[in-house]
Design a protein around this motif. Structure first.
Motif, PDB file in Angstrom:
ATOM      1  N   GLY A 286      -1.961  -6.532  -7.646  1.00 56.56           N
ATOM      2  CA  GLY A 286      -2.931  -5.453  -7.653  1.00 56.56           C
ATOM      3  C   GLY A 286      -3.687  -5.296  -6.362  1.00 56.56           C
ATOM      4  O   GLY A 286      -4.571  -4.445  -6.244  1.00 56.56           O
ATOM      5  N   ARG A 287      -3.353  -6.086  -5.371  1.00 50.62           N
ATOM      6  CA  ARG A 287      -4.013  -6.039  -4.065  1.00 50.62           C
ATOM      7  C   ARG A 287      -3.092  -6.694  -3.042  1.00 50.62           C
ATOM      8  O   ARG A 287      -2.109  -7.343  -3.385  1.00 50.62           O
ATOM      9  CB  ARG A 287      -5.340  -6.808  -4.089  1.00 50.62           C
ATOM     10  CG  ARG A 287      -5.213  -8.249  -4.581  1.00 50.62           C
ATOM     11  CD  ARG A 287      -6.392  -9.122  -4.225  1.00 50.62           C
ATOM     12  NE  ARG A 287      -6.483  -9.344  -2.786  1.00 50.62           N
ATOM     13  CZ  ARG A 287      -7.303 -10.238  -2.231  1.00 50.62           C
ATOM     14  NH1 ARG A 287      -8.107 -10.981  -2.979  1.00 50.62           N
ATOM     15  NH2 ARG A 287      -7.338 -10.393  -0.926  1.00 50.62           N
ATOM     16  N   TYR A 288      -3.380  -6.486  -1.773  1.00 49.65           N
ATOM     17  CA  TYR A 288      -2.665  -7.201  -0.708  1.00 49.65           C
ATOM     18  C   TYR A 288      -3.583  -8.274  -0.150  1.00 49.65           C
ATOM     19  O   TYR A 288      -4.788  -8.303  -0.430  1.00 49.65           O
ATOM     20  CB  TYR A 288      -2.209  -6.228   0.396  1.00 49.65           C
ATOM     21  CG  TYR A 288      -3.324  -5.443   1.049  1.00 49.65           C
ATOM     22  CD1 TYR A 288      -4.057  -5.974   2.106  1.00 49.65           C
ATOM     23  CD2 TYR A 288      -3.649  -4.154   0.614  1.00 49.65           C
ATOM     24  CE1 TYR A 288      -5.092  -5.259   2.706  1.00 49.65           C
ATOM     25  CE2 TYR A 288      -4.674  -3.436   1.203  1.00 49.65           C
ATOM     26  CZ  TYR A 288      -5.395  -3.996   2.241  1.00 49.65           C
ATOM     27  OH  TYR A 288      -6.426  -3.295   2.824  1.00 49.65           O
ATOM     28  N   TYR A 289      -3.021  -9.170   0.665  1.00 47.72           N
ATOM     29  CA  TYR A 289      -3.777 -10.279   1.235  1.00 47.72           C
ATOM     30  C   TYR A 289      -3.634 -10.241   2.752  1.00 47.72           C
ATOM     31  O   TYR A 289      -2.517 -10.177   3.272  1.00 47.72           O
ATOM     32  CB  TYR A 289      -3.261 -11.609   0.682  1.00 47.72           C
ATOM     33  CG  TYR A 289      -3.525 -11.757  -0.804  1.00 47.72           C
ATOM     34  CD1 TYR A 289      -4.612 -12.489  -1.270  1.00 47.72           C
ATOM     35  CD2 TYR A 289      -2.704 -11.130  -1.739  1.00 47.72           C
ATOM     36  CE1 TYR A 289      -4.871 -12.600  -2.633  1.00 47.72           C
ATOM     37  CE2 TYR A 289      -2.952 -11.234  -3.099  1.00 47.72           C
ATOM     38  CZ  TYR A 289      -4.036 -11.970  -3.538  1.00 47.72           C
ATOM     39  OH  TYR A 289      -4.291 -12.076  -4.894  1.00 47.72           O
TER      40      TYR A 289
ATOM     41  N   MET B 245       4.062  -8.588  -7.981  1.00 46.92           N
ATOM     42  CA  MET B 245       4.442  -8.637  -6.573  1.00 46.92           C
ATOM     43  C   MET B 245       3.240  -8.274  -5.725  1.00 46.92           C
ATOM     44  O   MET B 245       2.424  -7.434  -6.109  1.00 46.92           O
ATOM     45  CB  MET B 245       5.623  -7.707  -6.286  1.00 46.92           C
ATOM     46  CG  MET B 245       6.100  -7.718  -4.835  1.00 46.92           C
ATOM     47  SD  MET B 245       7.716  -6.894  -4.612  1.00 46.92           S
ATOM     48  CE  MET B 245       8.831  -8.285  -4.836  1.00 46.92           C
ATOM     49  N   THR B 246       3.146  -8.949  -4.579  1.00 43.01           N
ATOM     50  CA  THR B 246       2.091  -8.630  -3.627  1.00 43.01           C
ATOM     51  C   THR B 246       2.646  -8.730  -2.220  1.00 43.01           C
ATOM     52  O   THR B 246       3.815  -9.081  -2.014  1.00 43.01           O
ATOM     53  CB  THR B 246       0.877  -9.568  -3.813  1.00 43.01           C
ATOM     54  OG1 THR B 246      -0.218  -9.080  -3.024  1.00 43.01           O
ATOM     55  CG2 THR B 246       1.186 -10.991  -3.385  1.00 43.01           C
ATOM     56  N   ALA B 247       1.808  -8.411  -1.254  1.00 42.76           N
ATOM     57  CA  ALA B 247       2.192  -8.459   0.158  1.00 42.76           C
ATOM     58  C   ALA B 247       1.168  -9.270   0.930  1.00 42.76           C
ATOM     59  O   ALA B 247      -0.037  -9.159   0.692  1.00 42.76           O
ATOM     60  CB  ALA B 247       2.290  -7.052   0.735  1.00 42.76           C
TER      61      ALA B 247
ATOM     62  N   PHE C  39      -3.209 -16.163  -3.601  1.00 44.06           N
ATOM     63  CA  PHE C  39      -2.391 -15.094  -4.189  1.00 44.06           C
ATOM     64  C   PHE C  39      -1.532 -15.583  -5.368  1.00 44.06           C
ATOM     65  O   PHE C  39      -0.741 -14.815  -5.914  1.00 44.06           O
ATOM     66  CB  PHE C  39      -1.521 -14.408  -3.129  1.00 44.06           C
ATOM     67  CG  PHE C  39      -0.607 -15.318  -2.336  1.00 44.06           C
ATOM     68  CD1 PHE C  39       0.585 -15.779  -2.865  1.00 44.06           C
ATOM     69  CD2 PHE C  39      -0.943 -15.682  -1.052  1.00 44.06           C
ATOM     70  CE1 PHE C  39       1.435 -16.598  -2.126  1.00 44.06           C
ATOM     71  CE2 PHE C  39      -0.104 -16.497  -0.285  1.00 44.06           C
ATOM     72  CZ  PHE C  39       1.082 -16.959  -0.840  1.00 44.06           C
ATOM     73  N   LEU C  40      -1.688 -16.867  -5.765  1.00 43.72           N
ATOM     74  CA  LEU C  40      -0.940 -17.405  -6.902  1.00 43.72           C
ATOM     75  C   LEU C  40      -1.895 -18.075  -7.878  1.00 43.72           C
ATOM     76  O   LEU C  40      -2.868 -18.722  -7.461  1.00 43.72           O
ATOM     77  CB  LEU C  40       0.109 -18.413  -6.436  1.00 43.72           C
ATOM     78  CG  LEU C  40       1.272 -17.846  -5.615  1.00 43.72           C
ATOM     79  CD1 LEU C  40       2.109 -18.981  -5.039  1.00 43.72           C
ATOM     80  CD2 LEU C  40       2.153 -16.932  -6.465  1.00 43.72           C
TER      81      LEU C  40
ATOM     82  N   ASP D 107      -8.547  -1.199   1.464  1.00 44.64           N
ATOM     83  CA  ASP D 107      -8.889  -0.059   2.307  1.00 44.64           C
ATOM     84  C   ASP D 107      -7.696   0.514   3.060  1.00 44.64           C
ATOM     85  O   ASP D 107      -7.665   1.704   3.371  1.00 44.64           O
ATOM     86  CB  ASP D 107      -9.972  -0.463   3.314  1.00 44.64           C
ATOM     87  CG  ASP D 107     -11.305  -0.767   2.654  1.00 44.64           C
ATOM     88  OD1 ASP D 107     -11.502  -0.315   1.496  1.00 44.64           O
ATOM     89  OD2 ASP D 107     -12.138  -1.451   3.271  1.00 44.64           O
ATOM     90  N   LEU D 108      -6.694  -0.346   3.364  1.00 49.71           N
ATOM     91  CA  LEU D 108      -5.574   0.123   4.173  1.00 49.71           C
ATOM     92  C   LEU D 108      -4.579   0.973   3.385  1.00 49.71           C
ATOM     93  O   LEU D 108      -3.740   1.639   3.984  1.00 49.71           O
ATOM     94  CB  LEU D 108      -4.858  -1.068   4.820  1.00 49.71           C
ATOM     95  CG  LEU D 108      -5.697  -1.852   5.837  1.00 49.71           C
ATOM     96  CD1 LEU D 108      -4.954  -3.093   6.325  1.00 49.71           C
ATOM     97  CD2 LEU D 108      -6.076  -0.972   7.024  1.00 49.71           C
TER      98      LEU D 108
END
Length: 435
Positions: free
Chosen positions: A369-372, A108-110, A433-434, A87-88
């Motif tokens: 494909g998404r952040y956490y 890669m993710t954040a 996330f892994l 949503d952000l």
């Protein structure tokens, strides 16, 4: 639960850790042969204002960000789309453009709004002492040490990476799988290994001695020693020479990928060379620590970020390209850490020390494909700022991030609270996330 109760719980856990390391945990064998994994920590020293690295474009959050950042706020039109669901709707600083493909490829993710925490709570909870506060929150030395040790609110001499290697220290390697491209760091302090200091020439130079002293070094080692302390020193020296003799040929090898001519990229190139030589070194697990300084941006932040983020993005992109070419992309996870985030309000051209910030995680094992994580708001004086200057409160603990990395690396679930004592205060131990 009061601070005293939390700390009693943490101290008890830390005591269990000291008993377990080298005894019960030593019996946790490495993964099956050929299951190589490495962690690469890129420490953004000084306190990265990651609220200007990753910006939510959701109108409500962007408006809060823009109102607080003032002249330092980046225009939406400048930002790089990161193809992360959520949503952000996060986008990146323009200098991070070289990482856009990695985000879109799911490599890669954040991790959003993370930082040192004893336990989670909003401003009201901290002010009511319902959760324990953290002393010296704005201290570079204290917050760096806590982030690298995996324990804030107490004192553990070893680092979480060092303890992780101790956890998996069967068999014990001939020489250390803990590598720093700069000075020694508490992040790698271990009961089992001395850390190796990588340089362009890994032999004697890597351990702070001039090349001409090598024979003196060897002669001193050959002398008979009755003192147990001196015997141990000689053992360490032997490990140093052995490491250098095996690392020099690896560091002289050519890479397939051109790395930029920057300090950070040069360090990451050395890391890539040692990773590619893991079979020669007979090391199934390796951990690397790399520092990029310059993030204490009390002034001239916009210009500093343009340079720092370009160097970061170019270096990380080159590293991942080289690992993918070498068939090691899924075996290596690279991640950033920093002292802390920075304040939402500015002093004109810079920002003050903050608390929560965002971190990057890279590698083929990333579930992208998404952040956490989440940001409840970015109001500088709201319920998610510990003061009226926009020192934002983390909603995700740095220990949860580190525990996720450690679990991927091979630490069993039952060892995570021993590695990270404050993890017992969080219901969710790892973030997923892994893969």
């Amino acid at each position: 639960m009061k601070r005293r109760e939390f700390l009693k719980k943490s101290i008890a856990t830390a005591g269990l850790l000291s008993l377990s390391t080298g005894i019960g945990m030593r019996n946790l064998a490495m993964a099956a042969g050929g299951d190589y994994k490495a962690l690469v920590c890129v420490f953004l020293a000084g306190g990265n204002d990651s609220h200007n690295m990753l910006i939510p474009t959701l109108p409500a959050r962007y408006d809060e960000y823009s109102a607080a950042k003032g002249a330092l706020a980046l225009e939406k039109s400048q930002l790089v789309n990161l193809a992360m669901d959520g949503d952000l709707a996060f986008a990146a600083h323009p200098a991070l453009g070289p990482l856009a493909d990695l985000f879109s490829q799911g490599k890669m993710t954040a991790i959003i709004n993370t930082g040192n925490l004893i336990a989670a709570g909003d401003r009201a909870a901290f002010e009511a002492n319902a959760v324990p506060s953290i002393s010296r929150l704005g201290s570079h030395a204290d917050m760096q040490a806590a982030k690298r040790s995996g324990f804030v609110g107490g004192d553990i001499a070893t680092g979480w990476a060092g303890r992780l290697l101790d956890t998996l220290a069967s068999p014990v390697y001939d020489f250390s799988p803990a590598y720093s491209t700069g000075e020694e760091t508490n992040f790698l302090l271990s009961s089992s290994y001395q850390q190796v200091l990588l340089s362009e020439s890994a032999n004697i130079k890597a351990f702070g001695l001039a090349a001409g002293l090598e024979q003196t070094f060897k002669d001193d080692m050959a002398a008979e020693r009755s003192n147990l302390f001196r015997q141990q020193i000689n053992l360490i020296k032997q490990q140093m020479l052995s490491s250098g003799a095996q690392l020099d040929p690896l560091l002289e090898a050519e890479l397939s990928t051109p790395f930029p001519k920057t300090s950070l990229a040069s360090k990451l190139a050395m890391v890539a060379k040692v990773i590619k030589g893991n079979a020669v070194l007979n090391q199934q697990r390796q951990i690397f620590y790399v520092v990029q300084g310059g993030y204490d941006t009390h002034n001239n932040q916009l210009a500093a970020h343009d340079k720092l983020y370009k160097e970061l993005a170019d270096g990380l992109a080159a590293l991942q390209t080289e690992l993918d070419i070498s068939g090691l992309g899924s075996n290596v996870t690279t991640f950033t850490m920093s002292d802390f985030g920075r304040s939402q309000l500015t002093n004109g051209s810079g920002t003050a020390h903050g608390w929560a910030g965002h971190e990057l995680v890279m590698g083929d094992a990333v579930i992208g494909g998404r952040y956490y994580g989440d940001i409840p708001d970015l109001l500088h004086d709201g319920n998610w700022s510990i003061n009226n200057n926009g020192r934002m409160i983390p909603t995700t603990s740095a220990d949860q991030v580190a525990a996720t990395l450690a679990h991927w690396f091979g630490a069993p679930t039952e060892a995570l609270e021993l590695l990270f004592p404050n993890l017992a205060n969080f219901n969710q131990k790892t973030l997923g996330f892994l893969s």
